[in-house]
Design a protein around this motif. Structure first.
Motif, PDB file in Angstrom:
ATOM      1  N   GLU A 198       5.474  45.260  48.905  1.00 18.69           N
ATOM      2  CA  GLU A 198       4.536  44.472  49.713  1.00 18.69           C
ATOM      3  C   GLU A 198       3.349  44.006  48.876  1.00 18.69           C
ATOM      4  OE1 GLU A 198       5.174  43.254  52.677  1.00 18.69           O
ATOM      5  OE2 GLU A 198       7.092  44.269  52.387  1.00 18.69           O
ATOM      6  N   ASN A 199       2.863  44.880  48.002  1.00 15.79           N
ATOM      7  CA  ASN A 199       1.706  44.551  47.152  1.00 15.79           C
ATOM      8  C   ASN A 199       2.029  43.391  46.214  1.00 15.79           C
ATOM      9  OD1 ASN A 199      -0.791  44.756  45.861  1.00 15.79           O
ATOM     10  ND2 ASN A 199      -0.051  46.287  44.429  1.00 15.79           N
ATOM     11  N   VAL A 200       3.216  43.447  45.598  1.00 17.19           N
ATOM     12  CA  VAL A 200       3.603  42.381  44.663  1.00 17.19           C
ATOM     13  C   VAL A 200       3.792  41.063  45.412  1.00 17.19           C
ATOM     14  CG1 VAL A 200       5.378  41.589  43.053  1.00 17.19           C
ATOM     15  CG2 VAL A 200       4.600  43.958  42.978  1.00 17.19           C
ATOM     16  N   LYS A 201       4.417  41.135  46.590  1.00 17.98           N
ATOM     17  CA  LYS A 201       4.620  39.915  47.380  1.00 17.98           C
ATOM     18  C   LYS A 201       3.294  39.261  47.751  1.00 17.98           C
ATOM     19  CE  LYS A 201       9.110  40.932  49.496  1.00 17.98           C
ATOM     20  NZ  LYS A 201       9.819  41.292  50.739  1.00 17.98           N
ATOM     21  N   GLU A 202       2.290  40.091  48.040  1.00 22.15           N
ATOM     22  CA  GLU A 202       0.975  39.559  48.418  1.00 22.15           C
ATOM     23  C   GLU A 202       0.236  38.957  47.226  1.00 22.15           C
ATOM     24  OE1 GLU A 202      -1.173  42.760  50.217  1.00 22.15           O
ATOM     25  OE2 GLU A 202       0.262  42.960  51.875  1.00 22.15           O
ATOM     26  N   ASN A 203       0.429  39.567  46.044  1.00 20.73           N
ATOM     27  CA  ASN A 203      -0.377  39.189  44.880  1.00 20.73           C
ATOM     28  C   ASN A 203       0.301  38.225  43.916  1.00 20.73           C
ATOM     29  OD1 ASN A 203      -3.004  40.905  44.878  1.00 20.73           O
ATOM     30  ND2 ASN A 203      -1.393  42.332  45.491  1.00 20.73           N
ATOM     31  N   LEU A 204       1.593  38.058  44.052  1.00 14.37           N
ATOM     32  CA  LEU A 204       2.315  37.246  43.085  1.00 14.37           C
ATOM     33  C   LEU A 204       2.812  35.973  43.747  1.00 14.37           C
ATOM     34  CD1 LEU A 204       3.192  37.593  40.102  1.00 14.37           C
ATOM     35  CD2 LEU A 204       5.403  38.325  40.958  1.00 14.37           C
ATOM     36  N   ASN A 205       2.268  34.885  43.298  1.00 17.69           N
ATOM     37  CA  ASN A 205       2.656  33.595  43.877  1.00 17.69           C
ATOM     38  C   ASN A 205       3.871  33.033  43.122  1.00 17.69           C
ATOM     39  OD1 ASN A 205       2.597  31.277  45.430  1.00 17.69           O
ATOM     40  ND2 ASN A 205       1.147  30.244  44.067  1.00 17.69           N
ATOM     41  N   LYS A 206       4.924  33.835  43.091  1.00 14.10           N
ATOM     42  CA  LYS A 206       6.147  33.449  42.384  1.00 14.10           C
ATOM     43  C   LYS A 206       7.348  33.705  43.284  1.00 14.10           C
ATOM     44  CE  LYS A 206       3.905  32.549  38.563  1.00 14.10           C
ATOM     45  NZ  LYS A 206       3.720  31.171  38.133  1.00 14.10           N
ATOM     46  N   LYS A 207       8.475  33.171  42.883  1.00 15.85           N
ATOM     47  CA  LYS A 207       9.708  33.383  43.639  1.00 15.85           C
ATOM     48  C   LYS A 207      10.143  34.838  43.525  1.00 15.85           C
ATOM     49  CE  LYS A 207      10.974  28.640  42.632  1.00 15.85           C
ATOM     50  NZ  LYS A 207      11.589  27.770  41.647  1.00 15.85           N
ATOM     51  N   ILE A 208      10.480  35.436  44.639  1.00 13.63           N
ATOM     52  CA  ILE A 208      10.907  36.830  44.660  1.00 13.63           C
ATOM     53  C   ILE A 208      12.292  36.906  45.288  1.00 13.63           C
ATOM     54  CG2 ILE A 208      10.419  39.132  45.590  1.00 13.63           C
ATOM     55  CD1 ILE A 208       7.433  38.402  45.473  1.00 13.63           C
ATOM     56  N   TYR A 209      13.211  37.558  44.586  1.00 10.29           N
ATOM     57  CA  TYR A 209      14.572  37.692  45.107  1.00 10.29           C
ATOM     58  C   TYR A 209      14.608  38.588  46.337  1.00 10.29           C
ATOM     59  CZ  TYR A 209      16.719  35.302  41.187  1.00 10.29           C
ATOM     60  OH  TYR A 209      17.102  34.339  40.283  1.00 10.29           O
ATOM     61  N   LYS A 210      15.480  38.242  47.259  1.00 11.92           N
ATOM     62  CA  LYS A 210      15.689  39.086  48.437  1.00 11.92           C
ATOM     63  C   LYS A 210      16.354  40.401  48.042  1.00 11.92           C
ATOM     64  CE  LYS A 210      16.352  35.107  51.498  1.00 11.92           C
ATOM     65  NZ  LYS A 210      17.361  34.305  52.213  1.00 11.92           N
ATOM     66  N   THR A 211      17.250  40.320  47.071  1.00 13.47           N
ATOM     67  CA  THR A 211      17.946  41.525  46.617  1.00 13.47           C
ATOM     68  C   THR A 211      16.979  42.495  45.967  1.00 13.47           C
ATOM     69  OG1 THR A 211      19.939  40.229  46.195  1.00 13.47           O
ATOM     70  CG2 THR A 211      19.806  42.390  45.152  1.00 13.47           C
ATOM     71  N   ILE A 212      17.051  43.762  46.370  1.00 17.34           N
ATOM     72  CA  ILE A 212      16.264  44.823  45.748  1.00 17.34           C
ATOM     73  C   ILE A 212      17.244  45.839  45.171  1.00 17.34           C
ATOM     74  CG2 ILE A 212      14.646  46.713  46.173  1.00 17.34           C
ATOM     75  CD1 ILE A 212      13.285  44.983  48.269  1.00 17.34           C
ATOM     76  N   ILE A 213      17.074  46.169  43.889  1.00 20.81           N
ATOM     77  CA  ILE A 213      18.000  47.077  43.204  1.00 20.81           C
ATOM     78  C   ILE A 213      17.561  48.525  43.450  1.00 20.81           C
ATOM     79  CG2 ILE A 213      19.097  47.649  41.011  1.00 20.81           C
ATOM     80  CD1 ILE A 213      19.524  44.701  41.932  1.00 20.81           C
ATOM     81  N   PRO A 214      18.426  49.348  44.022  1.00 20.44           N
ATOM     82  CA  PRO A 214      18.024  50.725  44.335  1.00 20.44           C
ATOM     83  C   PRO A 214      18.096  51.641  43.119  1.00 20.44           C
ATOM     84  CG  PRO A 214      20.310  50.388  44.945  1.00 20.44           C
ATOM     85  CD  PRO A 214      19.818  49.067  44.416  1.00 20.44           C
ATOM     86  N   ARG A 215      17.407  52.774  43.220  1.00 16.95           N
ATOM     87  CA  ARG A 215      17.683  53.863  42.274  1.00 16.95           C
ATOM     88  C   ARG A 215      19.095  54.346  42.577  1.00 16.95           C
ATOM     89  NH1 ARG A 215      14.123  55.942  38.884  1.00 16.95           N
ATOM     90  NH2 ARG A 215      11.909  55.561  39.274  1.00 16.95           N
ATOM     91  N   ASN A 216      19.928  54.444  41.534  1.00 14.98           N
ATOM     92  CA  ASN A 216      21.327  54.750  41.777  1.00 14.98           C
ATOM     93  C   ASN A 216      21.901  55.493  40.575  1.00 14.98           C
ATOM     94  OD1 ASN A 216      24.394  53.233  41.521  1.00 14.98           O
ATOM     95  ND2 ASN A 216      23.892  54.248  43.430  1.00 14.98           N
ATOM     96  N   VAL A 217      22.491  56.643  40.843  1.00 17.01           N
ATOM     97  CA  VAL A 217      23.027  57.482  39.762  1.00 17.01           C
ATOM     98  C   VAL A 217      24.097  56.734  38.972  1.00 17.01           C
ATOM     99  CG1 VAL A 217      24.291  59.609  39.244  1.00 17.01           C
ATOM    100  CG2 VAL A 217      22.493  59.621  40.977  1.00 17.01           C
ATOM    101  N   ARG A 218      24.936  55.997  39.666  1.00 10.86           N
ATOM    102  CA  ARG A 218      26.020  55.273  38.992  1.00 10.86           C
ATOM    103  C   ARG A 218      25.485  54.227  38.007  1.00 10.86           C
ATOM    104  NH1 ARG A 218      28.851  59.163  39.949  1.00 10.86           N
ATOM    105  NH2 ARG A 218      30.512  59.177  41.498  1.00 10.86           N
TER     106      ARG A 218
END
Length: 259
Positions: A198-218
């Motif tokens: 949320e903080n980055v979305k508010e402060n960064l006037n750039k394109k942000i991907y909808k996809t969010i990469i999770p922490r993942n053991v694999r």
């Protein structure tokens, strides 16, 4: 016409190499012809795509020093539709060796101009610093994709990266654009991860991907087997996330794909 994307962030440990490897692999899985270029002297993208970085004869280092032709550097990877220009520790000395060379910022661009249209995507994994190697990547690229880790200092150093991109656009590559920002290492169990997003979305006037990469053991395990995650564990959360990111990258021209 091929699209060249530099994956860059001078902050280390943000999932930059993981993104370069797995975005490349997921684009290749979607039948796109992909060339991945490793310009990080650590060579982790090279080994993560199944190439022994210590056994290759010609790398991006020899290419920069004009000791070999581009076609001599291109290696097959572990995946169909995906080739790689490898890197290894030799590249760490390149900056000093290139210092007296004319037009040294254009070395990569001049090589890629000849083959750009042979690929759908060329993905460049940059080192975690804003040095001559990163400048070469940005001069050669159409866009810069910026991975940001979901942690407290996510925005630290980002303004410097954006300033560098603006300078390169102004002086060396007027066509350079921000491809977008992708959040990595997202942990749904913590409030911090969602606060950072949320903080980055508010402060960064750039394109942000909808996809969010999770922490993942694999995702963490796959490189030690010399495979991208969609080969190592095709049904893992990490593999699915990078497939979604690949779809967004393919659909980038559609402005509705952005938040």
């Amino acid at each position: 016409m091929g699209r060249i994307i530099a994956v860059a962030n001078q902050k280390g440990g943000v999932g930059k190499t993981t993104t370069a490897i797995n975005l490349s692999a997921c684009l290749a899985e979607k039948k796109k012809k992909v060339l991945t270029i490793d310009i990080d002297p650590q060579g982790n993208t090279t080994s993560g795509l199944g190439v022994d970085k210590n056994m290759v004869e010609n790398t991006v280092y020899e290419l920069f020093l004009e000791e070999c032709a581009l076609k001599d550097c291109i290696q097959p990877s572990v995946m169909e539709n995906l080739e790689i220009i490898p890197s290894n520790i030799n590249l760490s000395g390149a900056e000093i060796e290139l210092i007296s060379m004319e037009n040294k910022e254009y070395l990569l661009k001049n090589n890629l101009d000849a083959i750009k249209n042979d690929y759908d995507f060329i993905i460049i994994d940059c080192p975690p610093s804003l040095n001559l190697l990163t400048v070469n990547a940005m001069v050669a690229s159409d866009t810069v994709l910026v991975p940001i880790q979901c942690e407290y200092y996510a925005l630290e150093g980002l303004s410097q990266l954006m300033h560098t991109i603006d300078l390169i656009k102004e002086r060396l590559n007027p066509k350079l654009e921000i491809e977008g920002v992708v959040f990595t290492m997202y942990d749904a169990r913590t409030n911090l991860s969602s606060q950072v997003v949320e903080n980055v979305k508010e402060n960064l006037n750039k394109k942000i991907y909808k996809t969010i990469i999770p922490r993942n053991v694999r995702l963490a395990e796959a490189p030690s087997y010399g495979m991208p995650v969609n080969m190592y564990d095709s049904r893992s959360a990490g593999a699915e996330a990078y497939r979604f990111l690949a779809e967004e990258v393919i659909e980038r021209e559609d402005e509705d794909a952005w938040l």
